[in-house]
Design a protein around this motif. Structure first.
Motif, PDB file in Angstrom:
ATOM      1  N   PHE A 186       0.807  -1.427   0.159  1.00 54.88           N
ATOM      2  CA  PHE A 186      -0.121  -0.022   0.039  1.00 54.88           C
ATOM      3  C   PHE A 186       0.764   1.260   0.067  1.00 54.88           C
ATOM      4  O   PHE A 186       0.358   2.220  -0.285  1.00 54.88           O
ATOM      5  CB  PHE A 186      -1.082  -0.049   0.974  1.00 54.88           C
ATOM      6  CG  PHE A 186      -2.494  -0.365   0.700  1.00 54.88           C
ATOM      7  CD1 PHE A 186      -3.432   0.706   0.654  1.00 54.88           C
ATOM      8  CD2 PHE A 186      -2.694  -1.605   0.320  1.00 54.88           C
ATOM      9  CE1 PHE A 186      -4.659   0.275   0.101  1.00 54.88           C
ATOM     10  CE2 PHE A 186      -3.886  -1.857  -0.323  1.00 54.88           C
ATOM     11  CZ  PHE A 186      -4.978  -1.019  -0.065  1.00 54.88           C
ATOM     12  N   PHE A 187       1.962   0.938   0.643  1.00 55.63           N
ATOM     13  CA  PHE A 187       3.024   2.274   0.326  1.00 55.63           C
ATOM     14  C   PHE A 187       3.184   2.606  -0.988  1.00 55.63           C
ATOM     15  O   PHE A 187       3.158   3.794  -1.516  1.00 55.63           O
ATOM     16  CB  PHE A 187       4.462   1.947   1.021  1.00 55.63           C
ATOM     17  CG  PHE A 187       5.184   3.154   1.362  1.00 55.63           C
ATOM     18  CD1 PHE A 187       5.282   3.950   2.365  1.00 55.63           C
ATOM     19  CD2 PHE A 187       6.279   3.330   0.244  1.00 55.63           C
ATOM     20  CE1 PHE A 187       6.169   5.061   2.463  1.00 55.63           C
ATOM     21  CE2 PHE A 187       6.951   4.422   0.561  1.00 55.63           C
ATOM     22  CZ  PHE A 187       7.178   5.390   1.684  1.00 55.63           C
ATOM     23  N   ASP A 188       3.318   1.566  -1.886  1.00 58.90           N
ATOM     24  CA  ASP A 188       3.780   1.852  -3.204  1.00 58.90           C
ATOM     25  C   ASP A 188       2.202   2.161  -3.962  1.00 58.90           C
ATOM     26  O   ASP A 188       2.178   2.895  -5.002  1.00 58.90           O
ATOM     27  CB  ASP A 188       4.075   0.518  -4.078  1.00 58.90           C
ATOM     28  CG  ASP A 188       5.591   0.329  -3.727  1.00 58.90           C
ATOM     29  OD1 ASP A 188       6.089   1.137  -2.910  1.00 58.90           O
ATOM     30  OD2 ASP A 188       6.113  -0.431  -4.279  1.00 58.90           O
ATOM     31  N   PHE A 244       6.247  -5.764  -7.651  1.00 58.21           N
ATOM     32  CA  PHE A 244       5.576  -4.615  -7.387  1.00 58.21           C
ATOM     33  C   PHE A 244       6.714  -3.599  -7.289  1.00 58.21           C
ATOM     34  O   PHE A 244       6.287  -2.297  -7.585  1.00 58.21           O
ATOM     35  CB  PHE A 244       4.430  -4.867  -6.541  1.00 58.21           C
ATOM     36  CG  PHE A 244       4.753  -4.738  -4.896  1.00 58.21           C
ATOM     37  CD1 PHE A 244       5.225  -3.519  -4.454  1.00 58.21           C
ATOM     38  CD2 PHE A 244       4.445  -5.982  -4.383  1.00 58.21           C
ATOM     39  CE1 PHE A 244       5.544  -3.795  -3.174  1.00 58.21           C
ATOM     40  CE2 PHE A 244       4.619  -6.089  -3.126  1.00 58.21           C
ATOM     41  CZ  PHE A 244       5.273  -5.202  -2.507  1.00 58.21           C
ATOM     42  N   SER A 245       7.697  -3.835  -6.394  1.00 55.52           N
ATOM     43  CA  SER A 245       8.620  -2.804  -6.260  1.00 55.52           C
ATOM     44  C   SER A 245       9.081  -2.230  -7.280  1.00 55.52           C
ATOM     45  O   SER A 245       9.659  -1.183  -7.379  1.00 55.52           O
ATOM     46  CB  SER A 245       9.793  -3.587  -5.333  1.00 55.52           C
ATOM     47  OG  SER A 245       9.107  -4.058  -3.989  1.00 55.52           O
ATOM     48  N   LEU A 246       9.762  -3.238  -8.306  1.00 57.01           N
ATOM     49  CA  LEU A 246      10.276  -2.815  -9.540  1.00 57.01           C
ATOM     50  C   LEU A 246       9.443  -1.787 -10.277  1.00 57.01           C
ATOM     51  O   LEU A 246      10.019  -0.855 -11.170  1.00 57.01           O
ATOM     52  CB  LEU A 246      10.544  -3.847 -10.453  1.00 57.01           C
ATOM     53  CG  LEU A 246      11.883  -4.940  -9.776  1.00 57.01           C
ATOM     54  CD1 LEU A 246      12.026  -6.036 -10.604  1.00 57.01           C
ATOM     55  CD2 LEU A 246      13.077  -3.943  -9.417  1.00 57.01           C
ATOM     56  N   CYS A 247       8.206  -2.113 -10.232  1.00 58.40           N
ATOM     57  CA  CYS A 247       7.228  -1.089 -11.130  1.00 58.40           C
ATOM     58  C   CYS A 247       7.016   0.114 -10.451  1.00 58.40           C
ATOM     59  O   CYS A 247       6.716   1.057 -10.992  1.00 58.40           O
ATOM     60  CB  CYS A 247       5.748  -2.159 -10.885  1.00 58.40           C
ATOM     61  SG  CYS A 247       5.523  -3.447 -11.876  1.00 58.40           S
ATOM     62  N   SER A 248       7.730   0.347  -9.171  1.00 60.56           N
ATOM     63  CA  SER A 248       7.685   1.664  -8.514  1.00 60.56           C
ATOM     64  C   SER A 248       8.357   2.640  -9.391  1.00 60.56           C
ATOM     65  O   SER A 248       8.381   3.826  -9.597  1.00 60.56           O
ATOM     66  CB  SER A 248       7.783   1.750  -7.161  1.00 60.56           C
ATOM     67  OG  SER A 248       7.622   3.026  -6.673  1.00 60.56           O
ATOM     68  N   PHE A 249       9.512   1.895  -9.858  1.00 61.35           N
ATOM     69  CA  PHE A 249      10.543   2.819 -10.537  1.00 61.35           C
ATOM     70  C   PHE A 249      10.090   3.278 -11.768  1.00 61.35           C
ATOM     71  O   PHE A 249      10.248   4.484 -12.416  1.00 61.35           O
ATOM     72  CB  PHE A 249      11.841   1.781 -10.828  1.00 61.35           C
ATOM     73  CG  PHE A 249      12.677   1.762  -9.539  1.00 61.35           C
ATOM     74  CD1 PHE A 249      13.511   2.757  -9.120  1.00 61.35           C
ATOM     75  CD2 PHE A 249      12.664   0.566  -8.993  1.00 61.35           C
ATOM     76  CE1 PHE A 249      14.441   2.126  -8.162  1.00 61.35           C
ATOM     77  CE2 PHE A 249      13.557   0.420  -7.730  1.00 61.35           C
ATOM     78  CZ  PHE A 249      14.280   1.142  -7.589  1.00 61.35           C
ATOM     79  N   ASN A 252      -2.314   0.528   6.761  1.00 58.95           N
ATOM     80  CA  ASN A 252      -2.426   1.831   7.293  1.00 58.95           C
ATOM     81  C   ASN A 252      -1.080   2.608   7.853  1.00 58.95           C
ATOM     82  O   ASN A 252      -1.057   3.893   7.583  1.00 58.95           O
ATOM     83  CB  ASN A 252      -3.567   1.887   8.222  1.00 58.95           C
ATOM     84  CG  ASN A 252      -4.919   1.355   7.324  1.00 58.95           C
ATOM     85  OD1 ASN A 252      -5.300   2.118   6.704  1.00 58.95           O
ATOM     86  ND2 ASN A 252      -5.330   0.020   7.764  1.00 58.95           N
ATOM     87  N   LEU A 253      -0.309   1.946   8.676  1.00 61.07           N
ATOM     88  CA  LEU A 253       0.894   2.551   9.107  1.00 61.07           C
ATOM     89  C   LEU A 253       1.774   2.935   8.015  1.00 61.07           C
ATOM     90  O   LEU A 253       2.213   3.995   7.838  1.00 61.07           O
ATOM     91  CB  LEU A 253       1.497   1.680  10.130  1.00 61.07           C
ATOM     92  CG  LEU A 253       0.823   1.517  11.430  1.00 61.07           C
ATOM     93  CD1 LEU A 253       1.794   0.564  12.260  1.00 61.07           C
ATOM     94  CD2 LEU A 253       0.772   3.093  12.041  1.00 61.07           C
ATOM     95  N   LEU A 254       2.132   2.042   6.931  1.00 58.70           N
ATOM     96  CA  LEU A 254       3.082   2.297   5.855  1.00 58.70           C
ATOM     97  C   LEU A 254       2.260   3.027   4.896  1.00 58.70           C
ATOM     98  O   LEU A 254       2.669   4.126   4.302  1.00 58.70           O
ATOM     99  CB  LEU A 254       3.605   1.112   5.473  1.00 58.70           C
ATOM    100  CG  LEU A 254       4.545   0.579   6.535  1.00 58.70           C
ATOM    101  CD1 LEU A 254       5.077  -0.734   5.934  1.00 58.70           C
ATOM    102  CD2 LEU A 254       5.534   1.521   6.897  1.00 58.70           C
ATOM    103  N   GLY A 255       1.048   2.499   4.352  1.00 59.83           N
ATOM    104  CA  GLY A 255       0.508   3.013   3.081  1.00 59.83           C
ATOM    105  C   GLY A 255      -0.097   4.229   3.340  1.00 59.83           C
ATOM    106  O   GLY A 255      -0.382   5.261   2.547  1.00 59.83           O
ATOM    107  N   SER A 256      -1.193   4.397   4.437  1.00 60.00           N
ATOM    108  CA  SER A 256      -1.909   5.556   4.496  1.00 60.00           C
ATOM    109  C   SER A 256      -1.215   6.629   5.354  1.00 60.00           C
ATOM    110  O   SER A 256      -1.779   7.878   5.441  1.00 60.00           O
ATOM    111  CB  SER A 256      -3.257   4.976   5.243  1.00 60.00           C
ATOM    112  OG  SER A 256      -4.049   4.200   4.324  1.00 60.00           O
ATOM    113  N   PHE A 257      -0.642   6.280   6.454  1.00 61.26           N
ATOM    114  CA  PHE A 257       0.406   7.134   7.140  1.00 61.26           C
ATOM    115  C   PHE A 257       1.521   7.735   6.497  1.00 61.26           C
ATOM    116  O   PHE A 257       1.795   8.676   6.269  1.00 61.26           O
ATOM    117  CB  PHE A 257       0.465   6.894   8.473  1.00 61.26           C
ATOM    118  CG  PHE A 257       1.029   7.662   9.455  1.00 61.26           C
ATOM    119  CD1 PHE A 257       0.680   9.072   9.707  1.00 61.26           C
ATOM    120  CD2 PHE A 257       2.485   7.276   9.808  1.00 61.26           C
ATOM    121  CE1 PHE A 257       1.563  10.034  10.674  1.00 61.26           C
ATOM    122  CE2 PHE A 257       3.213   8.090  10.690  1.00 61.26           C
ATOM    123  CZ  PHE A 257       2.744   9.408  10.882  1.00 61.26           C
ATOM    124  N   ALA A 258       2.461   6.496   6.684  1.00 61.64           N
ATOM    125  CA  ALA A 258       4.012   7.131   5.849  1.00 61.64           C
ATOM    126  C   ALA A 258       4.018   7.452   4.969  1.00 61.64           C
ATOM    127  O   ALA A 258       4.600   8.533   4.337  1.00 61.64           O
ATOM    128  CB  ALA A 258       4.957   6.002   6.241  1.00 61.64           C
TER     129      ALA A 258
END
Length: 430
Positions: free
Chosen positions: A23-25, A86-91, A146-152
């Motif tokens: 969710f961070f991504d 999915f990490s590579l797709c962020s690039f 929520n801590l990483l995706g919605s807050f951080a």
């Protein structure tokens, strides 16, 4: 030791962390949209399409990767592959130069991310004791996300974009997933699959036919189709909120980017708390009461944004944030309690309504349906009505989706083991 309380806690922690990075991504683009939209010249409809495109490919992946993990019995390796992808797709999102380029990058990211949650929930359902299943699935889905995706994500990435640019923020978002994939690979064991009778080889046509037949049978179960309908409505509510609220607060309410990021981040803190409180509460009092009440409560968020005039809250207050943002924080915090029911309709109720051998398949169906209908059409409709009727139109859509969800949930049949045993009923699939 596998299946010990300590291992179960480790499993839930790592799966929650991993989905948080997913969710961070995913939330990165929503948080960075006030920077991206002016540079790429995006319309409201295009903003909606970007959110919808990821939801669509996410949904397709959720359908088929969940089923693939059931048939292969290799859930851990599929989870690791998806996390790296999915990490590579962020690039790719960071190097986008046009709407079409960015749209393609988000489609690919959805394909990579879609299978993560069905596999994760299936692992929790098979490895965690039934009496703690609701809480465990709530933590796995909601705490990290929520801590990483919605807050951080909004707080960190907006600050990073202000220091450098939104492109560098996307590069930053890609790193945590690679670390998470390594932790899962080295620290978790492959779950033991229930024994299956040998099945004859089938053609692609037969496989598709069987899949459609199984889907039809699943949707014939009352709790399943209610979970799907509520999921469609509430995922539409969630995706639309994140796609348009940051833009609306900055461009229509005059909020600075930093205040916006912390206000949106408050949703993450709220949902992280509710992922434990609401899911745990549903283990005690039952799934149905929280599924009915909380959608109605969620109306207060969009209603507050619609009715409160920022001119009446001029200036800055605590931590240098705008007074308008500080007034909205408690309103958002209360309304976002509804986020606590997401793992209940996506995972807990379906997994308590079917045999374990079908868990990943029915969870993929629940999550895939929510994404392909709610996640796709919600932001598209919101973008279209915003372009046609005004930038605040999506707020009315959010309230409508919430109210209908509450009424539909009234038809649920209780599945929580503790609530059923108080009534003298033995849970069928505990």
């Amino acid at each position: 030791m596998k299946n010990s309380p300590k291992y179960q806690a480790l499993l839930v922690f790592l799966l929650s962390l991993n989905f948080g990075i997913v969710f961070f991504d995913r939330q990165a683009l929503n948080a960075l949209m006030p920077f991206v939209q002016p540079e790429l010249g995006l319309t409201g409809t295009q903003v909606g399409l970007l959110a919808a495109g990821l939801s669509f490919s996410w949904a397709i992946a959720a359908f088929f990767v969940g089923r693939l993990s059931d048939s292969m019995g290799k859930r851990k390796i599929l989870l690791v592959i998806a996390t790296v992808a999915f990490s590579l797709c962020s690039f790719l999102s960071g190097i986008a130069t046009s709407f079409l380029f960015l749209f393609a990058a988000r489609l690919l990211m959805g394909v990579a991310e879609g299978g993560v949650m069905p596999i994760s929930h299936a692992m929790v359902a098979s490895e965690v004791n039934p009496e703690r299943r609701g809480l465990a699935q709530g933590v796995a889905q909601n705490l990290g996300s929520n801590l990483l995706g919605s807050f951080a994500a909004p707080v960190v990435l907006v600050a990073f974009a202000q220091m450098f640019s939104w492109r560098e923020a996307f590069y930053l978002a890609a790193i945590p997933g690679l670390i998470s994939a390594a932790l899962i690979w080295f620290m978790l064991e492959e779950p033991q699959m229930p024994a299956k009778e040998p099945a004859p080889k089938k053609t692609m046509g037969q496989t598709v036919t069987d899949f459609l037949a199984e889907t039809g049978k699943a949707l014939a179960v009352r709790n399943m189709w209610i979970s799907v309908v509520v999921g469609v409505l509430m995922v539409g509510h969630f995706v639309t909120t994140w796609a348009f609220m940051p833009l609306f607060l900055v461009q229509q309410r005059g909020m600075d980017e930093t205040s916006m990021s912390w206000l949106m981040g408050s949703l993450g803190i709220a949902a992280a708390i509710y992922s434990i409180v609401v899911s745990g509460l549903s283990d005690k009092i039952g799934r149905k009461p929280v599924m009915v009440f909380l959608p109605f409560l969620s109306v207060v968020g969009p209603l507050g944004v619609l009715l409160l005039d920022p001119a009446g809250f001029a200036g800055t207050g605590l931590f240098g944030l705008s007074n308008y943002a500080l007034v909205l924080v408690p309103i958002f915090f209360i309304g976002w309690m509804v986020n606590g029911i997401f793992p209940i309709f996506m995972a807990t109720i379906p997994s308590e309504s079917f045999k374990p051998i079908h868990h990943a398949t029915v969870l993929g169906l629940a999550m895939g349906s929510c994404e392909v209908l709610g996640g796709v059409f919600g932001p598209i409709v919101a973008g279209w009505i915003n372009d046609g009727f005004g930038a605040d139109s999506f707020l009315y859509l959010l309230m409508g989706l919430a109210v209908v969800s509450g009424f539909v949930s009234m038809g649920l049949r209780e599945t929580a083991p503790a609530a059923l045993r108080r009534k003298g009923i033995t849970p069928e699939f505990a």
